[in-house]
Write a protein that holds these residues in place. Structure first.
Motif: not given
Length: 331
Positions: A214-237
């Motif tokens: 469903p479109v809402w599943v694509k939007v929700a998963c994509a949005a959460m992945l993007s939010l998590g990405t912007y939060a950053g992972g400095w230790r692993i970086m």
């Protein structure tokens, strides 16, 4: 109760996607940040946008996850299996993030699914696990290592007569493109993995009787992945960007281009859910080896590779324990 279980499972799936984002943001941008091609915040913002776009590029990986690894479970027991698989994956993500170890969120999820399925007594499609998960887990890093080495050799030959400082400035600009390609590939791969789990949850709850996303599943998963990405992972970086090898812009460009190419090929040609962490790490090693083999800090690399091997079984054990705990509490 069924509705509550569905909401809980989907919520945990979206939280897993968020942890996947901040855990794996380093995959796309660590090399660009370490070579100063991009500032950390600019790199994270770019990666978040490209992750969002990548999530809408295909659905082959999602179908592999929802159909090809474990039998689609049914009833409350089935929802408990998915819930336990996700919690197992999240737990391993947080442990490896804390220690700055770039393990695979993807293989944490797959390990969680297998462990929970075995604990819940449903079928594991071992042929699918071996062909779509285990073999790519070994093959993609080898390809990343060799291809990274070859791409860097070609770059060194093509620019052998160029002014080093001018060439580095050019590659620093080119890295913005290669890092964007990496982030797009990450969204293409990792957002789809959670989409596949959410589709399974919707099927178990009889909300839908097909495997279309469903479109809402694509939007929700994509949005959460993007939010998590912007939060950053400095230790692993720090681990990817500097502890394996000190990268310069041409090396960063070569590693990112190599990893992105492997991800697009796996996604579109084979529908195989590979680990972006494995691919970029091995590409960095291959690129670094062109300078001299000793330039790569193989001790750090060895610890990372050990983490790759224990991720699936560790997440599987955690998921199995969570499943038994859920069944004990809720029956």
């Amino acid at each position: 109760m069924d509705t509550f279980a569905l909401i809980m499972t989907v919520g945990v799936a979206l939280f897993f996607t968020y942890t996947n984002g901040f855990h794996d943001s380093a995959n796309a941008i660590a090399t660009s940040v370490s070579t100063r091609a991009l500032t950390p915040r600019a790199a994270l913002a770019m990666a978040a946008v490209m992750n969002l776009a990548g999530a809408f590029l295909g659905s082959g990986v999602a179908k592999t996850v929802s159909e090809g690894l474990i039998q689609t479970p049914h009833g409350s027991s089935g929802m408990a299996i998915l819930f336990a698989a996700l919690v197992g994956a999240i737990t391993w993500n947080l442990i490896t993030w804390y220690f700055g170890l770039p393990s695979s969120s993807s293989h944490a999820l797959f390990g969680g699914m297998v462990g929970a399925a075995l604990a819940g007594g449903i079928a594991v499609y071992w042929s699918g696990v071996i062909e779509k998960i285990v073999l790519p887990m070994f093959i993609s890093p080898i390809i990343g290592l060799l291809l990274g080495y070859l791409v860097m050799c070609v770059i060194l030959w093509l620019f052998r007569k160029s002014n080093p400082h001018r060439a580095k400035r050019g590659f620093r600009i080119a890295q913005t493109v290669s890092a964007a390609g990496m982030a797009l590939g990450h969204g293409l791969q990792d957002a789809q993995k959670t989409m596949g789990v959410v589709v399974m949850a919707l099927t178990i709850a009889d909300v839908q009787d097909h495997n279309d996303i469903p479109v809402w599943v694509k939007v929700a998963c994509a949005a959460m992945l993007s939010l998590g990405t912007y939060a950053g992972g400095w230790r692993i970086m720090r681990t990817l960007g500097r502890r394996i090898i000190e990268l310069d812009p041409p090396q960063g460009f070569a590693a990112e281009t190599t990893a992105a190419s492997v991800m697009y090929t796996a996604s579109f040609m084979f529908h195989a859910p590979i680990s972006t962490t494995h691919v970029i790490t091995s590409a960095i090693m291959g690129v670094g080896a062109t300078k001299r083999v000793s330039a790569v800090r193989w001790g750090v690399a060895k610890n990372i590779i050990m983490g790759w091997f224990i991720t699936m079984p560790a997440a599987a054990v955690v998921a199995a324990v969570i499943y038994w705990a859920v069944k004990l509490v809720f029956g």
